[in-house]
Scaffold this motif. Structure first.
Motif, PDB file in Angstrom:
ATOM      1  N   GLU A  56       0.816  -1.229   0.000  1.00 38.41           N
ATOM      2  CA  GLU A  56       0.000   0.000   0.000  1.00 38.41           C
ATOM      3  C   GLU A  56       0.845   1.272   0.000  1.00 38.41           C
ATOM      4  N   TRP A  59      -0.243   1.906  13.451  1.00 36.01           N
ATOM      5  CA  TRP A  59       1.132   1.443  13.659  1.00 36.01           C
ATOM      6  C   TRP A  59       1.097   0.030  14.212  1.00 36.01           C
ATOM      7  N   GLY A 116       5.509   2.922   5.424  1.00 34.57           N
ATOM      8  CA  GLY A 116       6.217   1.677   5.118  1.00 34.57           C
ATOM      9  C   GLY A 116       5.760   0.516   5.966  1.00 34.57           C
ATOM     10  N   CYS A 117       6.084  -0.693   5.519  1.00 31.77           N
ATOM     11  CA  CYS A 117       5.663  -1.894   6.241  1.00 31.77           C
ATOM     12  C   CYS A 117       6.703  -2.993   6.074  1.00 31.77           C
ATOM     13  N   HIS A 151       0.473  -9.437  12.579  1.00 32.88           N
ATOM     14  CA  HIS A 151       0.646  -8.034  12.961  1.00 32.88           C
ATOM     15  C   HIS A 151      -0.056  -7.747  14.288  1.00 32.88           C
ATOM     16  N   VAL A 200       8.493  -2.748  12.130  1.00 31.68           N
ATOM     17  CA  VAL A 200       7.372  -1.840  12.331  1.00 31.68           C
ATOM     18  C   VAL A 200       6.694  -1.593  10.978  1.00 31.68           C
ATOM     19  N   ALA A 201       5.373  -1.792  10.944  1.00 30.51           N
ATOM     20  CA  ALA A 201       4.638  -1.624   9.692  1.00 30.51           C
ATOM     21  C   ALA A 201       3.471  -0.672   9.923  1.00 30.51           C
ATOM     22  N   HIS A 202       3.285   0.251   9.022  1.00 37.77           N
ATOM     23  CA  HIS A 202       2.180   1.201   9.117  1.00 37.77           C
ATOM     24  C   HIS A 202       1.117   0.747   8.135  1.00 37.77           C
ATOM     25  N   LEU A 203       0.024   0.154   8.664  1.00 39.80           N
ATOM     26  CA  LEU A 203      -0.977  -0.446   7.786  1.00 39.80           C
ATOM     27  C   LEU A 203      -2.319   0.225   7.972  1.00 39.80           C
ATOM     28  N   GLN A 204      -2.861   0.756   6.896  1.00 38.20           N
ATOM     29  CA  GLN A 204      -4.154   1.424   6.915  1.00 38.20           C
ATOM     30  C   GLN A 204      -4.304   2.343   8.123  1.00 38.20           C
ATOM     31  N   GLY A 205      -3.288   3.171   8.287  1.00 38.69           N
ATOM     32  CA  GLY A 205      -3.374   4.206   9.310  1.00 38.69           C
ATOM     33  C   GLY A 205      -2.980   3.765  10.709  1.00 38.69           C
ATOM     34  N   LYS A 207       9.757  -2.374   3.292  1.00 41.77           N
ATOM     35  CA  LYS A 207      11.023  -1.995   3.931  1.00 41.77           C
ATOM     36  C   LYS A 207      12.167  -2.948   3.565  1.00 41.77           C
TER      37      LYS A 207
END
Ligand SMILES: Cc1cc2nc3c(=O)[nH]c(=O)nc-3n(C[C@H](O)[C@H](O)[C@H](O)COP(=O)(O)OP(=O)(O)OC[C@H]3O[C@@H](n4cnc5c(N)ncnc54)[C@H](O)[C@@H]3O)c2cc1C
Lengths: 852, 110
Positions: free
Chosen positions: A494, B68, A527-528, B78, B61-66, A532
């Motif tokens: 995404e 953390w 990022g994820c 996750h 660390v992953a930022h997924l659909q807003g 990454k």
């Protein structure tokens, strides 16, 4: 012979004469349909081998052995109660008594008989045609004889400039002979090509140092003066040559039909109906010996269809029948593309012709269309087969031609020909002719859950025969997925609306050096765990900086972040590099001492290294200090990078060794050890064709030959084994390394994330041939870029552990806890076979119970 | 009930954009320092209930659909950093409020 013994069961006897490609396919079909339950099946073959892949016979000269070409090792027959006899020529059929007579004198009775006797090479009865050093090109034994002779001599000549003749000429050239081709007709490949196409091909082939004589009749073959033979031609000239190979066409092997009075064609061939029955309803004929509607089919695909039809009919299934086959062909002869579709000679009534020729690029294309210009009737292509697939679909499916039909053979101005969209094809369109797979079959497979080209290949077998339809197949599969609403998004995640390949190019061209910069310019969000590490790996491939540099550290998966392989309990395993598996006793002792001191579980890996298990996070730097001091480097077992180069000892020690595989393996491992790639890469080097290092199951496999090194690419062991493709043969060391550099860099540049080379190759449009063009012929003009990129990676190698040990900031992160010196109490070992292993949950409970 | 803040470590012990492990009252805590996030510091349990090992501090660390999250290094589930909720399964692991004050990193004892 046991085949003669009386039967214990009352099953009717089905006898197959001939165990070539089609005879074998027939047995496969019968077994698949359960026919071995209904019949007692016996197979007789004249050759010493069970069926082998004659279509790829020439590969016997380029590294494949008889076992590689074999279509069965007999297991299928044994497992299903099929009796088989090799070296067994059937000499007579007694149809009145339903008996066969064998050369050995035995006789066998049958209820149903299948003749799959193939064809034999026609040798023109020129005086002298039986002299020594004359050959034909049909069986493994023929090739053995040719190879033996070629070792002694320097000049070879092929009589016959058809499809097989040119393939044979290529073989002679590969055997190192000065090669000529003598063709009786006024042009090469007279059956498939028109006059102009033949002459363009002739020019191209002459450019490759093969002398071509067309319109030339050989009158006699006599003793030569400077060579073994002298061929005297009708026009008074002559040619001196040492070896003569006749490839003047094939004739159906119909001797048994003639002897037993079955109906035959005027010019031979056993007449069959749509069920493949001969004039005797109990006798079938299939493959190249069969004559349907007055035609012989000299290709394997129609033979397979006949096999299917005959098997079906024998088992009462009339739904499959043989009603002719398309004889269009595309091939590469001596490296030249040649294609022929339908009415290549424009013989249809009233037809019209489009022609395009380019004398600079040496290509020629002709399209034959119906009088009204609506339908494609035939085509000839020389020099560039990228136009073939689209033309063939228009032809096979009788589709209406586009308004400007000439666009189908004109070079597109941006370089790529206008391909036919998959959605334009009718459901009945044949996509894979080897396995008879239609577009409908593919739609069905997708509708039933196949999600990728790989899935569809597995279910339908499409593109697993000659592989010529791979690009088209991908097109159709993508199109089907799309129409089902399955989004074939190629975005990596995404955060980036790009493929890995796009990101690689962006990073390189815009000289982007960090994830943050890339995200800011081309991504969104933060990022994820997908993007990454992928970007981390690309940055490492392109710029080769220390992976634990501050701005890169958060990109790394735990294995890369702590430079070890995390195990199920959170401890790590340690694999130092042991190039080529060669290790001094001193270093071996160091490994033993370290393992003993830290109580590590020790195991030899499949890649000829030593893996030490059970190290905790804080132990990693301590252990590596000792290893680095003893001269070890990181083995990068944790990274998506080169793992090992497996090898045998080669000619240094082995009495069969042909070359020094050990030095080669060590050098290759040291050259590529720093490369970060889309997935892990494994190599192997074998010192001879016994292949003890199993190079053909590796991403890069190298095998020593008498003439240098053979290079195999994109093999794989593991879950889905794939034999490597033979990429090039008899290379010297320098060329070998150059090709490996380019293959690896091209892979690194273009593969998807976590895509092994095998899958990458399967998805590569144009496959092996395309890769060869890119790497050997520099088709994309990017070889110098690939070379430079690899040189940079090689020159900037650093041992990540050595760098880490010198960096206090990086070392800090190896603490178990930031605020406490203790250990992780959940890490518990028990002993097994004198070493540690992680305790099971149950064992942990018991231990706690005891302590508490 | 007033919240008790416990000093755990210094900001310099943390790794920007990633996690570290700390021991708080006999419990393993995974501390994440995410400068882009509003709260900057997150604290969840270090125990991965799927892999059954103390490893979450070592995940990416992953930022997924807003949101953390951290992806477990073992089987990639996750966990939301602010709540401990697992995105793939109906599981929630312990989480604590955490804060950065000057150089000091605190988590809330509850
Ligand atoms: C070098 C080469 C390249 C080729 N390339 C291609 C290609 O690219 N594409 C393509 O489609 N086709 C190609 N072909 C043709 C393809 O190999 C044939 O179409 C296919 O092998 C035909 O199969 P078959 O079983 O009918 O005949 P064969 O494979 O010839 O098998 C017949 C078998 O029957 C045995 N036999 C004959 N008589 C008797 C008897 N009386 N008793 C016992 N056994 C007997 C023979 O010894 C032989 O083993 C190529 C052929 C050659 C030689």
């Amino acid at each position: 012979m046991s085949a003669n013994s009386p039967l214990s069961t009352k099953k009717p006897r089905l006898v197959v004469v001939g165990n070539g490609m089609v005879g074998h396919h027939f047995v496969e079909q019968i077994i698949e349909k359960g026919g071995h339950e209904n019949f007692h099946i016996t197979v007789f073959g004249e050759e010493p081998h069970l069926a082998y892949d004659r279509v790829h016979l020439s590969e016997y000269f380029t590294g494949k052995g008889a076992a590689d070409l074999a279509m069965t090792d007999g297991t299928l027959y044994d497992d299903n109660g099929v009796q088989y006899f090799t070296n067994s020529l059937v000499t007579e059929i007694d149809r009145d008594n339903k008996q066969l007579l064998l050369q050995s004198g035995d006789s066998v009775s049958y209820d149903k008989l299948v003749l799959a006797t193939g064809s034999y090479p026609f040798v023109p009865p020129i005086p002298g045609h039986k002299r020594d050093n004359t050959f034909v090109y049909r069986t493994l034994e023929d090739l053995d004889d040719i190879r033996d002779c070629a070792k002694q001599v320097s000049k070879g000549t092929v009589v016959g400039g058809g499809l097989l003749g040119l393939e044979a000429a290529n073989a002679l050239k590969n055997l190192g002979l000065e090669t000529s081709v003598v063709e009786f007709a006024p042009r090469l490949m007279p059956v498939q090509l028109d006059e102009k196409g033949g002459s363009v091909l002739k020019e191209m082939i002459e450019g490759l140092d093969v002398t071509v004589y067309t319109d030339t009749a050989t009158q006699e073959i006599v003793d030569g003066e400077s060579s073994f033979h002298r061929m005297n031609f009708a026009d008074g000239t002559h040619l001196e040559t040492d070896l003569i190979l006749f490839s003047a066409g094939i004739r159906p092997q119909d001797a048994l039909a003639k002897q037993s009075g079955l109906e035959m064609g005027e010019r031979g061939g056993i007449t069959i109906n749509n069920n493949c029955q001969t004039s005797d309803e109990n006798v079938y004929a299939i493959g190249e010996c069969a004559l349907w509607n007055n035609s012989i089919y000299g290709l394997v695909a129609p033979g397979y269809t006949m096999a299917k039809a005959a098997a079906g009919h024998l088992l009462g299934d009339e739904s499959i029948s043989f009603t002719g086959a398309d004889m269009s062909t595309k091939l590469k002869l001596l490296g030249c593309d040649v294609g022929s579709i339908g009415d290549a000679h424009a013989k249809s009534q009233g037809c019209k012709v489009f022609v395009y020729q380019d004398e600079i690029q040496q290509s020629y294309r002709k399209m034959v269309v119906s009088e009204d210009g609506q339908k494609l009737l035939g085509a000839v292509l020389v020099g560039d087969n990228s136009f073939y697939d689209t033309l063939l679909q228009y032809y096979l499916n009788a589709m209406d031609l586009p308004e400007q039909p000439q666009s189908l053979i004109l070079p597109a101005m941006d370089g790529a020909p206008a391909a036919l969209g998959a959605d334009a094809l009718p459901a009945t369109a044949s996509i894979c002719s080897c396995h008879n797979v239609t577009k409908q079959d593919i739609s069905d497979a997708v509708a039933n859950g196949a999600m990728s080209v790989g899935d569809v290949k597995g279910i339908t077998k499409a593109a697993t025969g000659c592989g010529g339809c791979a690009a088209l197949l991908k097109n159709v599969v993508d199109n089907e997925l799309l129409s089902l609403g399955v989004e074939v998004s190629t975005d990596i995640c995404e955060h980036f609306a790009f493929t890995r390949q796009d990101l690689y190019n962006i990073i390189k061209i815009e000289e982007i050096k960090s994830f943050a910069e890339l995200l800011e310019k081309h991504g969104k969000g933060h990022g994820c765990e997908i993007c990454k590490p992928a970007v981390g790996s690309i940055l490492a491939s392109v710029w080769n900086e220390y992976v634990l540099k501050k701005e890169h550290i958060v990109l790394q998966d735990t294995n890369d972040r702590f430079l070890g392989n995390m195990q199920k309990d959170g401890t790590y395993s340690i694999v130092p590099r042991i190039p080529g598996g060669e290790i001094t006793p001193e270093k071996l002792i160091v490994l033993g001492e370290v393992a003993k001191e830290y109580k590590l579980y020790t195991k030899i890996t499949g890649g000829q290294r030593i893996d030490l298990f059970g190290a905790t996070l804080p132990q990693l730097p301590e252990i590596w200090t000792k290893l680095v001091n003893a001269g070890f480097e990181t083995g990068q077992a944790y990274g998506k990078s080169l793992r090992t180069v497996k090898s045998c000892v080669g000619s240094t020690w082995c009495r069969f060794g042909v070359d020094d595989s050990m030095t080669m393996a060590v050098d290759l491992e040291n050259r590529y050890k720093g490369l970060r790639s889309p997935h892990k890469i494994k190599f192997a080097v074998s010192g001879c064709t016994r292949e003890c290092a199993e190079a053909q199951s590796k991403d890069i496999g190298v095998i020593a030959t008498e003439g240098g090194w053979n290079l195999y690419v994109c093999g794989n062991g593991g879950m889905k084994p794939r034999h490597g493709d033979l990429f090039a043969t008899d290379l010297d060391r320098e060329t070998l390394i150059k090709y490996i550099d380019r293959v690896l860099m091209f892979y690194t540049k273009t593969a998807d994330r976590l895509q092994r080379t095998s899958v990458w190759m399967d998805g590569l449009e144009g496959g092996l041939e395309y890769l060869q063009e890119v790497v050997i012929e520099d088709k994309l003009g990017m070889c110098s870029e690939l070379d430079a990129a690899m040189d940079y990676v090689v020159d900037t190698f650093q041992c990540e552990w050595k760098t880490t040990l010198e960096d206090p900031e990086a070392l800090k992160t190896f603490r178990q806890f930031v605020n406490y010196d203790g250990e992780d109490e959940n890490v518990v070992f028990v002993e097994e076979r004198d070493q540690i292993r992680p305790a099971t949950e149950e064992e942990k409970q018991n231990l706690i119970a005891k302590v508490g | 009930m007033t919240m008790q803040w416990k000093l755990v470590c210094k900001q310099s012990d943390l790794v920007k954009g990633a996690g570290v492990a700390a021991m708080v009252n006999g419990q393993q805590v995974a501390l994440f320092y995410v400068p882009e996030a509003e709260s900057q510091i997150f604290a969840i349990s270090n125990w991965d209930p799927f892999g059954k090992a103390n490893v979450l501090s070592r995940g990416l660390v992953a930022h997924l659909q807003g949101e953390w999250t951290v992806a477990s290094p073992l089987y990639k589930q996750h966990f939301v950093l602010s709540s401990g909720k697992c995105l793939e399964d109906d599981v929630t692991i312990p989480s604590w409020q955490a804060k950065l004050e000057g150089e000091n990193v605190y988590i809330a004892e509850s």
